[in-house]
Design an enzyme around this catalytic site. Structure first.
Site, PDB file in Angstrom:
ATOM      1  N   ALA A 137       1.203  -3.313   3.050  1.00 41.21           N
ATOM      2  CA  ALA A 137       1.348  -2.016   5.092  1.00 41.21           C
ATOM      3  C   ALA A 137       0.503  -0.650   5.044  1.00 41.21           C
ATOM      4  O   ALA A 137      -0.458  -0.244   4.955  1.00 41.21           O
ATOM      5  CB  ALA A 137       2.365  -1.250   4.712  1.00 41.21           C
ATOM      6  N   LYS A 145       9.074 -14.167  -1.940  1.00 38.85           N
ATOM      7  CA  LYS A 145       8.527 -13.156  -3.046  1.00 38.85           C
ATOM      8  C   LYS A 145       9.288 -12.235  -3.211  1.00 38.85           C
ATOM      9  O   LYS A 145      10.308 -11.490  -2.973  1.00 38.85           O
ATOM     10  CB  LYS A 145       7.662 -12.452  -1.852  1.00 38.85           C
ATOM     11  CG  LYS A 145       6.967 -11.354  -2.506  1.00 38.85           C
ATOM     12  CD  LYS A 145       5.764 -11.011  -0.669  1.00 38.85           C
ATOM     13  CE  LYS A 145       4.594  -9.799  -1.974  1.00 38.85           C
ATOM     14  NZ  LYS A 145       5.235  -8.718  -2.142  1.00 38.85           N
ATOM     15  N   SER A 182       6.544 -11.438  -8.462  1.00 35.13           N
ATOM     16  CA  SER A 182       6.033 -10.204  -7.573  1.00 35.13           C
ATOM     17  C   SER A 182       7.573  -8.843  -8.065  1.00 35.13           C
ATOM     18  O   SER A 182       8.643  -9.112  -8.043  1.00 35.13           O
ATOM     19  CB  SER A 182       5.864 -10.046  -6.156  1.00 35.13           C
ATOM     20  OG  SER A 182       5.539  -8.752  -5.732  1.00 35.13           O
ATOM     21  N   HIS A 235       6.500  -5.816  -6.684  1.00 38.18           N
ATOM     22  CA  HIS A 235       6.303  -4.818  -5.535  1.00 38.18           C
ATOM     23  C   HIS A 235       5.405  -4.315  -6.144  1.00 38.18           C
ATOM     24  O   HIS A 235       5.265  -2.848  -5.786  1.00 38.18           O
ATOM     25  CB  HIS A 235       7.543  -4.366  -4.349  1.00 38.18           C
ATOM     26  CG  HIS A 235       8.045  -4.377  -3.699  1.00 38.18           C
ATOM     27  ND1 HIS A 235       8.274  -5.044  -2.499  1.00 38.18           N
ATOM     28  CD2 HIS A 235       7.013  -3.138  -2.692  1.00 38.18           C
ATOM     29  CE1 HIS A 235       8.525  -4.406  -1.584  1.00 38.18           C
ATOM     30  NE2 HIS A 235       7.462  -3.556  -0.716  1.00 38.18           N
ATOM     31  N   ARG A 266       6.610  -0.372  -7.702  1.00 40.90           N
ATOM     32  CA  ARG A 266       6.742   0.174  -6.821  1.00 40.90           C
ATOM     33  C   ARG A 266       9.063   0.303  -6.065  1.00 40.90           C
ATOM     34  O   ARG A 266       9.317   0.990  -6.103  1.00 40.90           O
ATOM     35  CB  ARG A 266       6.326   0.655  -5.705  1.00 40.90           C
ATOM     36  CG  ARG A 266       4.994   0.827  -5.667  1.00 40.90           C
ATOM     37  CD  ARG A 266       4.248   1.144  -4.698  1.00 40.90           C
ATOM     38  NE  ARG A 266       4.331   0.349  -3.160  1.00 40.90           N
ATOM     39  CZ  ARG A 266       3.536   0.063  -2.256  1.00 40.90           C
ATOM     40  NH1 ARG A 266       3.407   0.981  -1.458  1.00 40.90           N
ATOM     41  NH2 ARG A 266       3.803  -0.856  -1.539  1.00 40.90           N
ATOM     42  N   ARG A 307      -3.508  -3.671  -3.561  1.00 34.12           N
ATOM     43  CA  ARG A 307      -4.664  -2.346  -4.314  1.00 34.12           C
ATOM     44  C   ARG A 307      -5.768  -2.692  -4.234  1.00 34.12           C
ATOM     45  O   ARG A 307      -6.665  -1.635  -2.971  1.00 34.12           O
ATOM     46  CB  ARG A 307      -3.820  -1.471  -5.831  1.00 34.12           C
ATOM     47  CG  ARG A 307      -2.798  -0.511  -5.661  1.00 34.12           C
ATOM     48  CD  ARG A 307      -2.556  -0.072  -6.547  1.00 34.12           C
ATOM     49  NE  ARG A 307      -1.355   0.238  -5.799  1.00 34.12           N
ATOM     50  CZ  ARG A 307       0.000  -0.157  -7.007  1.00 34.12           C
ATOM     51  NH1 ARG A 307       0.058  -1.073  -7.872  1.00 34.12           N
ATOM     52  NH2 ARG A 307       1.277   0.720  -6.923  1.00 34.12           N
TER      53      ARG A 307
END
Length: 418
Positions: A128, A279, A301, A303, A306, A358
């Site tokens: 995001a 996801k 995943s 996330h 997080r 990342r």
């Protein structure tokens, strides 16, 4: 050194891309400028290598990501951040079983994902608010992905809209979707993405509430006032209010639908012809339910560590999901990938491809589009080398026998034949 107008071989040799807009349009530049550019290129490459090929923690100066608030948001995880570290550490506990004396003079890394031909099984995950990292944000990422011949996934909470990203030119793009309480908003957004040429929906299913991201709470994170969530700008949903803890957590609590269930996966199929990837799956049980609900693929995943802390690293959960899928749909992985060796390990455990998040944001912050191009190229080269040193010339040759994990039971292996 002469640099002729409309002839940028020198810059291409240095950077592998188009010249920056600030390049002088005069007939020549000083040799000192050329030396400076060369040193800048070498330094930036060192920065990227430092960022992505150590322990997965960014050493990027905080000013690149909007100060400590921006760095903490990108680099942090939930609560104790155990899963954040485990996403990386788990890869190091998987070892190789390379085969030798195989002709590896030609390596083919191409693959087909949902019918789309890619140059490699390395794709870009949704992250995001990319304009917090670089003024060009998602524009730069989209161009870099297209140049690399791979997929970019645009976040619902992007700082560039689906139409704006589509305007950057051709490319294979997926759209990541959060389901809002107002389903009219969801339907409108999905239709906009489809009209803009996006090829699939990545439905995030692990966020009925936002995980406890203590760095965001400490920093009272919110979107900077000069940025908006562009996809929601005309719906009075593009801004985040300030809060006593995390502005993002407050936004999620107010807008995201906690009643989301498997029936909504089926509902989405009634409003779009795009295939839907689920996801956030990390168990065999949910894998089977996703397939029953009509999912076209699964993304393993957590996330980016997080959401819920102390869940397994995605690479540890991958094989369970792959076995449950039984080849009925492709399974992908995101989380913790920093090396080409990580890509190989994921494919050996049955993944059809991987997504990186990342590394893209940090490289975007360091050098914009060029940085994203570089990190994709680095991973590509490392993956190709790993294939060669493991004795694999195509993706289909990467098998479970090429790795050994801590959960493997001792087993007799058949004697190979020439």
């Amino acid at each position: 050194m002469w640099i002729m107008e409309k002839n940028y071989e020198t810059h291409d040799q240095l950077c592998g891309g188009e010249p920056p807009s600030c390049l002088p349009s005069i007939g020549f530049v000083s040799p000192f400028f050329t030396i400076f550019v060369a040193y800048l290129y070498l330094f930036s490459t060192w920065v990227l290598l430092t960022l992505f090929n150590r322990n997965g923690n960014t050493q990027l100066p905080k000013r690149f990501l909007g100060g400590s608030v921006g760095v903490d948001k990108r680099d942090g995880g939930a609560e104790d951040q155990w899963t954040l570290g485990e996403n990386r550490n788990a890869f190091s506990r998987i070892l190789f079983r390379p085969r030798i004396l195989i002709d590896v003079s030609k390596i083919d890394m191409t693959t087909t994902i949902l019918g789309f031909k890619l140059s490699m099984p390395i794709m870009i995950a949704p992250t995001a608010m990319q304009k917090m990292a670089h003024p060009e944000g998602e524009y730069a990422t989209a161009r870099a992905a297209s140049a690399a011949g791979t997929i970019m996934t645009l976040s619902s909470w992007a700082t560039s809209s689906v139409e704006e990203v589509a305007s950057t030119g051709p490319g294979i793009r997926f759209f990541q979707l959060y389901v809002y309480k107002d389903r009219n908003v969801v339907a409108q957004l999905v239709r906009r993405a489809e009209k803009a040429g996006f090829k699939a929906i990545a439905l995030t299913v692990d966020t009925p509430r936002l995980g406890r991201r203590e760095a965001d709470i400490k920093n009272r994170f919110t979107l900077p006032p000069f940025l908006t969530l562009k996809n929601f700008e005309g719906l009075d949903l593009g801004k985040m209010d300030e809060a006593n803890d995390s502005g993002l957590a407050s936004y999620v609590a107010g807008q995201i639908d906690r009643t989301l269930s498997w029936k909504d996966v089926k509902w989405l199929q009634t409003i779009t012809s795009m295939p839907i990837l689920v996801k956030g799956v990390i168990t065999a049980e949910d894998t089977r339910l996703a397939i029953q609900a009509g999912a076209a693929g699964i993304i393993v995943s957590n996330h980016g560590a997080r959401q819920l802390d102390y869940v397994p690293a995605t690479i540890m959960a991958l094989e369970e999901v792959v076995k449950a899928a039984q080849g009925r749909v492709p399974v992908f992985l995101d989380g913790g990938v920093r090396r080409g060796t990580d890509v190989f390990k994921a494919l050996a455990l049955g993944a059809s491809g991987i997504f990186i998040g990342r590394p893209v944001v940090f490289s975007l912050a360091a050098e914009g589009e060029l940085g994203v191009r570089k990190v994709l190229q680095m991973l590509r080269e490392e993956f190709e080398l790993t294939m060669a040193l493991s004795g694999c010339t195509s993706l289909k040759q990467i098998t479970r026998d090429h790795i050994v994990t801590e959960w493997d039971a001792p087993r007799a292996r058949p004697s190979p034949r020439l």
